[in-house]
Design a protein around this motif. Structure first.
Motif, PDB file in Angstrom:
ATOM      1  N   PHE A 196       0.623  -1.185   0.046  1.00 59.98           N
ATOM      2  CA  PHE A 196       0.098   0.367   0.251  1.00 59.98           C
ATOM      3  C   PHE A 196       0.846   1.538   0.317  1.00 59.98           C
ATOM      4  CE2 PHE A 196      -3.703  -2.899   1.404  1.00 59.98           C
ATOM      5  CZ  PHE A 196      -4.035  -2.468   0.443  1.00 59.98           C
ATOM      6  N   GLY A 197       2.649   1.210   0.728  1.00 65.50           N
ATOM      7  CA  GLY A 197       2.701   2.681   0.089  1.00 65.50           C
ATOM      8  C   GLY A 197       3.741   3.006  -0.753  1.00 65.50           C
ATOM      9  N   THR A 198       3.715   1.403  -1.835  1.00 65.56           N
ATOM     10  CA  THR A 198       4.159   1.767  -2.670  1.00 65.56           C
ATOM     11  C   THR A 198       3.065   2.497  -3.433  1.00 65.56           C
ATOM     12  OG1 THR A 198       5.955  -0.435  -2.903  1.00 65.56           O
ATOM     13  CG2 THR A 198       5.534  -0.031  -4.995  1.00 65.56           C
ATOM     14  N   ILE A 199       1.991   2.031  -4.143  1.00 66.93           N
ATOM     15  CA  ILE A 199       0.332   2.120  -4.208  1.00 66.93           C
ATOM     16  C   ILE A 199       0.172   3.513  -3.402  1.00 66.93           C
ATOM     17  CG2 ILE A 199      -2.107   2.341  -4.397  1.00 66.93           C
ATOM     18  CD1 ILE A 199      -1.338  -1.260  -4.038  1.00 66.93           C
ATOM     19  N   ALA A 200       0.600   4.057  -2.635  1.00 73.01           N
ATOM     20  CA  ALA A 200       0.635   5.562  -2.154  1.00 73.01           C
ATOM     21  C   ALA A 200       1.901   6.582  -3.192  1.00 73.01           C
ATOM     22  CB  ALA A 200       1.163   5.551  -0.765  1.00 73.01           C
ATOM     23  N   LEU A 201       2.949   5.415  -3.183  1.00 76.10           N
ATOM     24  CA  LEU A 201       4.274   6.648  -3.555  1.00 76.10           C
ATOM     25  C   LEU A 201       3.520   6.641  -5.208  1.00 76.10           C
ATOM     26  CD1 LEU A 201       7.182   4.518  -3.240  1.00 76.10           C
ATOM     27  CD2 LEU A 201       6.725   7.332  -2.290  1.00 76.10           C
ATOM     28  N   GLY A 202       2.946   5.812  -5.972  1.00 81.53           N
ATOM     29  CA  GLY A 202       2.422   6.124  -7.147  1.00 81.53           C
ATOM     30  C   GLY A 202       1.799   6.451  -7.663  1.00 81.53           C
ATOM     31  N   ARG A 203       0.885   7.047  -6.650  1.00 81.97           N
ATOM     32  CA  ARG A 203       0.103   8.295  -6.968  1.00 81.97           C
ATOM     33  C   ARG A 203       0.123   9.886  -6.447  1.00 81.97           C
ATOM     34  NH1 ARG A 203      -3.319   6.761  -8.763  1.00 81.97           N
ATOM     35  NH2 ARG A 203      -4.219   5.407  -8.161  1.00 81.97           N
ATOM     36  N   LEU A 204       2.036  10.192  -6.592  1.00 81.17           N
ATOM     37  CA  LEU A 204       2.447  10.948  -6.771  1.00 81.17           C
ATOM     38  C   LEU A 204       2.933  11.430  -7.964  1.00 81.17           C
ATOM     39  CD1 LEU A 204       6.011  10.812  -4.020  1.00 81.17           C
ATOM     40  CD2 LEU A 204       3.451  11.779  -3.783  1.00 81.17           C
ATOM     41  N   ASP A 205       2.335  12.350  -8.870  1.00 79.06           N
ATOM     42  CA  ASP A 205       2.192  12.574 -10.028  1.00 79.06           C
ATOM     43  C   ASP A 205       3.442  12.990 -10.489  1.00 79.06           C
ATOM     44  OD1 ASP A 205       0.843  12.475 -12.138  1.00 79.06           O
ATOM     45  OD2 ASP A 205       0.013  15.002 -12.135  1.00 79.06           O
ATOM     46  N   PHE A 206       4.692  11.801 -10.524  1.00 83.10           N
ATOM     47  CA  PHE A 206       5.495  12.686 -10.932  1.00 83.10           C
ATOM     48  C   PHE A 206       5.188  12.190 -12.519  1.00 83.10           C
ATOM     49  CE2 PHE A 206       7.535  11.021  -7.297  1.00 83.10           C
ATOM     50  CZ  PHE A 206       8.031  12.632  -6.563  1.00 83.10           C
ATOM     51  N   SER A 207       4.757  11.020 -13.307  1.00 77.93           N
ATOM     52  CA  SER A 207       4.236  10.360 -14.789  1.00 77.93           C
ATOM     53  C   SER A 207       4.021   9.072 -14.762  1.00 77.93           C
ATOM     54  CB  SER A 207       6.129   9.902 -15.263  1.00 77.93           C
ATOM     55  OG  SER A 207       6.158   9.146 -14.779  1.00 77.93           O
ATOM     56  N   GLY A 208       3.254   9.203 -15.960  1.00 81.12           N
ATOM     57  CA  GLY A 208       2.162   7.526 -16.109  1.00 81.12           C
ATOM     58  C   GLY A 208       2.921   6.890 -15.687  1.00 81.12           C
ATOM     59  N   THR A 209       4.247   6.204 -16.214  1.00 81.76           N
ATOM     60  CA  THR A 209       4.873   5.327 -15.672  1.00 81.76           C
ATOM     61  C   THR A 209       5.081   5.188 -14.432  1.00 81.76           C
ATOM     62  OG1 THR A 209       5.618   5.364 -18.061  1.00 81.76           O
ATOM     63  CG2 THR A 209       7.280   3.999 -16.420  1.00 81.76           C
ATOM     64  N   TRP A 210       5.697   6.133 -13.703  1.00 79.12           N
ATOM     65  CA  TRP A 210       5.919   6.120 -12.127  1.00 79.12           C
ATOM     66  C   TRP A 210       4.308   5.272 -12.058  1.00 79.12           C
ATOM     67  CZ3 TRP A 210       9.536   7.100  -8.458  1.00 79.12           C
ATOM     68  CH2 TRP A 210       9.429   7.482  -7.631  1.00 79.12           C
ATOM     69  N   GLU A 211       3.744   5.844 -12.050  1.00 79.03           N
ATOM     70  CA  GLU A 211       1.886   5.939 -11.477  1.00 79.03           C
ATOM     71  C   GLU A 211       1.572   4.365 -11.542  1.00 79.03           C
ATOM     72  OE1 GLU A 211      -2.739   6.691 -10.918  1.00 79.03           O
ATOM     73  OE2 GLU A 211      -1.421   7.631 -12.626  1.00 79.03           O
ATOM     74  N   VAL A 212       1.719   4.419 -13.041  1.00 75.46           N
ATOM     75  CA  VAL A 212       1.736   2.352 -13.182  1.00 75.46           C
ATOM     76  C   VAL A 212       2.548   1.456 -13.203  1.00 75.46           C
ATOM     77  CG1 VAL A 212       1.473   0.607 -14.968  1.00 75.46           C
ATOM     78  CG2 VAL A 212       0.930   3.128 -15.375  1.00 75.46           C
ATOM     79  N   VAL A 213       3.521   1.650 -12.770  1.00 70.15           N
ATOM     80  CA  VAL A 213       5.137   0.688 -11.709  1.00 70.15           C
ATOM     81  C   VAL A 213       4.453   0.744 -10.756  1.00 70.15           C
ATOM     82  CG1 VAL A 213       7.743   0.155 -11.426  1.00 70.15           C
ATOM     83  CG2 VAL A 213       6.781   1.033 -13.780  1.00 70.15           C
ATOM     84  N   HIS A 214       4.839   1.558 -10.588  1.00 70.04           N
ATOM     85  CA  HIS A 214       4.591   1.824  -8.196  1.00 70.04           C
ATOM     86  C   HIS A 214       2.776   1.327  -8.128  1.00 70.04           C
ATOM     87  CE1 HIS A 214       8.203   4.368  -8.686  1.00 70.04           C
ATOM     88  NE2 HIS A 214       8.109   3.659  -6.997  1.00 70.04           N
ATOM     89  N   THR A 215       2.237   1.734  -8.780  1.00 66.65           N
ATOM     90  CA  THR A 215       0.457   0.768  -8.188  1.00 66.65           C
ATOM     91  C   THR A 215       1.168  -0.497  -8.736  1.00 66.65           C
ATOM     92  OG1 THR A 215      -0.458   2.762  -9.346  1.00 66.65           O
ATOM     93  CG2 THR A 215      -1.666   1.032  -8.824  1.00 66.65           C
ATOM     94  N   VAL A 216       1.235  -1.237 -10.286  1.00 64.25           N
ATOM     95  CA  VAL A 216       0.961  -2.866 -10.325  1.00 64.25           C
ATOM     96  C   VAL A 216       2.405  -3.024  -9.328  1.00 64.25           C
ATOM     97  CG1 VAL A 216       1.972  -4.754 -12.297  1.00 64.25           C
ATOM     98  CG2 VAL A 216       0.735  -2.836 -12.935  1.00 64.25           C
ATOM     99  N   PHE A 217       3.176  -2.824  -8.802  1.00 67.77           N
ATOM    100  CA  PHE A 217       4.377  -3.688  -7.960  1.00 67.77           C
ATOM    101  C   PHE A 217       3.359  -3.836  -6.977  1.00 67.77           C
ATOM    102  CE2 PHE A 217       8.071  -3.188  -5.320  1.00 67.77           C
ATOM    103  CZ  PHE A 217       8.655  -5.541  -5.624  1.00 67.77           C
ATOM    104  N   GLY A 218       2.767  -2.680  -6.263  1.00 68.10           N
ATOM    105  CA  GLY A 218       2.144  -2.811  -5.206  1.00 68.10           C
ATOM    106  C   GLY A 218       1.022  -3.526  -4.979  1.00 68.10           C
TER     107      GLY A 218
END
Length: 128
Positions: free
Chosen positions: A83-105
């Motif tokens: 869930f922490g990794t998913i939360a990191l993905g919510r930081l709006d750095f880039s679409g790839t950042w969000e996808v990678v962190h959300t999938v991994f989380g």
């Protein structure tokens, strides 16, 4: 309680993997012009529903299993990291950042439920 928690773990594991697949596949699908009508799948309500469902399953499966059955904190820690990794993905750095962190989380949350399920099966198999 063992049967109910094992069922919750299977449902949670499945929903976490569906979340991971959804998060990985939707950006790819939406990049094809012929599939642009699927834009409704990239909906924050769907994303937050999966996250909320995941949190609910932590409280109805992982926590009771920890407290009442196996006392192993691994599944809880892995789920928290997920869930922490998913939360990191919510930081709006880039679409790839969000996808990678959300999938991994989401995969980490699924793994936490898988480990919990195995711990419950192991405990259940040795009690007579």
């Amino acid at each position: 309680m063992k049967i109910k928690n094992q069922t919750f773990d299977i449902i949670a594991l499945t929903s976490s993997f569906i979340c991971a697949i959804h998060c990985a596949a939707v950006p790819i699908l939406l990049s094809f012009p012929s599939l642009s009508s699927l834009h409704f799948l990239h909906n924050p309500l769907i994303e937050w529903s999966f996250i909320g469902l995941g949190v609910v399953f932590v409280f109805v499966s992982l926590w009771p299993s920890y407290k009442k059955v196996h006392r192993k904190s691994g599944p809880l820690l892995i789920a928290a990291l997920g869930f922490g990794t998913i939360a990191l993905g919510r930081l709006d750095f880039s679409g790839t950042w969000e996808v990678v962190h959300t999938v991994f989380g989401a995969i980490m949350v699924a793994v936490a439920h898988f480990i919990n399920w195995k711990l419950l099966r192991f405990r259940g198999g040795h009690k007579h």
